[in-house]
Scaffold this motif. Structure first.
Motif, PDB file in Angstrom:
ATOM      1  N   CYS A 139      -2.618  -3.679  -9.161  1.00 29.49           N
ATOM      2  CA  CYS A 139      -1.899  -4.765  -7.938  1.00 29.49           C
ATOM      3  C   CYS A 139      -2.947  -5.795  -7.462  1.00 29.49           C
ATOM      4  CB  CYS A 139      -1.911  -4.769  -6.387  1.00 29.49           C
ATOM      5  SG  CYS A 139      -1.298  -4.143  -5.335  1.00 29.49           S
ATOM      6  N   PHE A 148      -2.390   2.982   5.585  1.00 28.65           N
ATOM      7  CA  PHE A 148      -1.596   2.190   4.793  1.00 28.65           C
ATOM      8  C   PHE A 148      -2.605   0.513   5.312  1.00 28.65           C
ATOM      9  CE2 PHE A 148       1.665   4.622   4.864  1.00 28.65           C
ATOM     10  CZ  PHE A 148       1.323   5.019   3.632  1.00 28.65           C
ATOM     11  N   HIS A 149      -3.222   0.407   4.676  1.00 29.11           N
ATOM     12  CA  HIS A 149      -4.165  -1.695   5.014  1.00 29.11           C
ATOM     13  C   HIS A 149      -3.051  -2.802   4.638  1.00 29.11           C
ATOM     14  CE1 HIS A 149      -8.154   0.341   4.238  1.00 29.11           C
ATOM     15  NE2 HIS A 149      -7.732   1.320   3.700  1.00 29.11           N
ATOM     16  N   HIS A 203       1.227   4.169  -2.654  1.00 28.15           N
ATOM     17  CA  HIS A 203       0.766   5.326  -2.695  1.00 28.15           C
ATOM     18  C   HIS A 203       1.780   6.294  -3.314  1.00 28.15           C
ATOM     19  CE1 HIS A 203       1.214   9.540  -0.141  1.00 28.15           C
ATOM     20  NE2 HIS A 203       0.244   9.425  -0.261  1.00 28.15           N
ATOM     21  N   GLY A 218      -3.404  -7.236  -4.247  1.00 27.06           N
ATOM     22  CA  GLY A 218      -4.115  -6.374  -2.984  1.00 27.06           C
ATOM     23  C   GLY A 218      -5.080  -6.355  -2.337  1.00 27.06           C
ATOM     24  N   CYS A 265      -7.444  -3.730  -8.391  1.00 24.94           N
ATOM     25  CA  CYS A 265      -6.987  -5.198  -6.934  1.00 24.94           C
ATOM     26  C   CYS A 265      -7.640  -6.411  -9.087  1.00 24.94           C
ATOM     27  CB  CYS A 265      -6.991  -4.972  -6.208  1.00 24.94           C
ATOM     28  SG  CYS A 265      -6.630  -3.796  -5.364  1.00 24.94           S
ATOM     29  N   GLY A 313      -7.222  -1.604   0.940  1.00 20.63           N
ATOM     30  CA  GLY A 313      -6.706   0.069   0.698  1.00 20.63           C
ATOM     31  C   GLY A 313      -6.085   0.358  -0.152  1.00 20.63           C
ATOM     32  N   ILE A 314      -5.377  -0.379  -1.071  1.00 17.55           N
ATOM     33  CA  ILE A 314      -5.134  -0.286  -2.034  1.00 17.55           C
ATOM     34  C   ILE A 314      -5.874  -0.765  -3.453  1.00 17.55           C
ATOM     35  CG2 ILE A 314      -3.361  -1.892  -4.006  1.00 17.55           C
ATOM     36  CD1 ILE A 314      -2.005  -3.643  -1.335  1.00 17.55           C
ATOM     37  N   HIS A 365       0.948  -1.023   0.132  1.00 13.65           N
ATOM     38  CA  HIS A 365       0.114  -0.212   0.035  1.00 13.65           C
ATOM     39  C   HIS A 365       1.127   1.403  -0.136  1.00 13.65           C
ATOM     40  CE1 HIS A 365      -4.119   2.243   2.282  1.00 13.65           C
ATOM     41  NE2 HIS A 365      -3.710   2.575   0.287  1.00 13.65           N
TER      42      HIS A 365
END
Ligand code: AMP
Ligand code: GLY
Length: 424
Positions: free
Chosen positions: A30, A363-364, A17, A33, A43, A36-37, A13
């Protein structure tokens, strides 16, 4: 430019960012993922070890750069496969990722090239390891040779504990084939510091330092975890120590890998112990640290894509890495019981408070989107990172922001960054 990030944790994540801030990037994907991503990237449900599917997806979407986050795909050779398919990937090839993949390899490398580390012996047979322990002094450190999710290191206080450790690693195969070989190492004391670096095969540029908190409980108690929080920079990592490490550890490691015919391109993470006799290498990782990345990348001024491309094209010597003159702290919000036993699936509330902010980030790590909302989906759930003009301010900001989010069984350490009080 289209970028694909491989991974699903807080580290990925934080990477996503940074990638999203690059002026060159139009699309971010991602695999797989997390929730959050998913706010920054598309994803795709492809696992990190599904190399053929990753390759096929990257070809289909005409991905320009693939960033591999974790050690499993790196040590497994994902970068080699992608390169063979004509794709551009950031990360070491399999023969260089061995720097993380085999502790016996790295210990031998350090010995051969005089890189300061703990004294050690390597064993292929349990009975030889047990015989060696008879005349050893304690505490002593046992390390399973291969990848073991960061859990293959046992610090043994007595002969009896060490015997049990040898049995667990080499006979009961608690860490699977990672325990086919065993490194027995001298126990070192001192402060730990993590230094991450970009490497292009011959040039190395180090990032700002960080310190992790590996134990689950306050005051460094409880079991080892993947990391419960970090701060950056480390006030104990002085310019003098940096000079020593640049001369005796960082460049020598890169040169050693090149001399062995295993040029390293990507991230080298140096896990150091600052002992009374000087810095010693505890371990290398062949990737960004988690949760070190969450405090290091938000402070980096460079365009991450430019730096990664310079690594791939072997022109890192032209890059001047720059970090903000401030500090950051990351507090991990976990599910109570992590890393041993914990529940998942609890609704997370308060995430919207982080939207659009640039002084603190959520951040997840282990989250999932469901029709009801975003729920917990792992032991480490979120990493709350805040910047501040100094470490004390960053810590206050991080702990304040850590209150904004709630979920059932939320657990965190309350002493992340406490060590900085001892620095003044
Ligand atoms: P590693 O997976 O090699 O980073 O080891 C995990 C943790 O074990 C490190 O972060 C240290 O806290 C500790 N450790 C590893 N090697 C040693 C050593 N030789 N002496 C003391 N502690 C160690
Ligand atoms: N935070 C330690 C690691 O990423 O291995």
């Amino acid at each position: 430019m289209k970028v694909l990030i491989v991974g699903s944790g807080g580290r990925e994540h934080a990477i996503a960012h940074s990638v999203s801030k690059s002026g060159q990037v139009e699309e971010i994907y991602c695999a797989p993922g997390n929730a959050g991503i998913g706010l920054l990237a598309q994803c795709v449900p492809i696992g990190v070890m599904e190399f053929d599917r990753i390759e096929a997806f990257a070809r289909e979407k005409a991905i320009d750069l693939i960033i591999v986050g974790g050690e499993d795909p790196l040590v497994g050779g994902l970068v080699d496969q992608l390169e063979a398919a004509g794709l551009r990937a950031f990360g070491p090839r399999k023969d260089a990722a061995i720097l993380e993949g085999s502790k016996a390899f790295t210990k031998d490398l350090m010995k051969k090239y005089h890189i300061p580390t703990a004294a050690y012996e390597t064993f292929d047979r349990a009975e030889d390891a047990l015989a060696y322990l008879e005349s050893a002094s304690f505490p002593i450190v046992l390390k399973a040779d291969g990848l073991a999710l960061g859990k293959g290191v046992l610090i043994c206080q007595s002969l009896e504990q060490a015997r049990e450790g040898v049995k667990a690693i080499m006979e009961d195969k608690q860490f699977g084939s990672a325990g086919n070989r065993l490194v027995i190492e001298e126990f070192l004391t001192g402060r730990e510091v993590s230094v991450l670096s970009f490497v292009d095969g011959k040039t190395i540029k180090t990032m700002t330092s960080a310190q992790d908190h590996k134990r689950a409980g306050d005051g460094d108690t409880g079991p080892n975890t993947g990391g419960m929080g970090t701060f950056s920079p480390s006030p104990f990592y002085t310019p003098q120590i940096d000079r020593f490490c640049q001369e005796h550890i960082y460049q020598p490691t890169v040169d050693a890998m090149a001399a062995e015919g295993r040029p390293f391109k990507g991230i080298i993470f140096f896990g150091l112990m600052l002992t009374e006799k000087g810095p010693r290498v505890l371990e290398y990782n062949a990737r960004f640290g988690d949760p070190e990345t969450q405090v290091v990348l938000p402070r980096m001024k460079n365009d991450i894509i430019e730096v990664m491309e310079a690594c791939i094209d072997e022109r890192l010597d032209n890059i001047n890495l720059e970090f903000e003159d401030n500090a950051a702290v990351c507090v991990v919000l976990a599910s109570r019981g992590y890393p041993v036993r914990y529940e998942k699936g609890f609704l997370i509330e308060g995430l919207e408070r982080f939207e659009g902010r640039d002084d603190c980030f959520c951040f997840h790590a282990g989250t999932k989107r469901t029709p009801e909302g975003i729920v917990t989906a792992g032991g480490r759930v979120l990493g709350i990172t805040a910047r501040g003009e100094n470490l004390h301010r960053a810590r206050e900001n991080a702990y304040e922001a850590a209150q904004w989010v709630t979920f059932e069984n939320k657990y965190m350490r309350h002493d992340i960054g406490k060590a900085i009080d001892e620095a003044q």
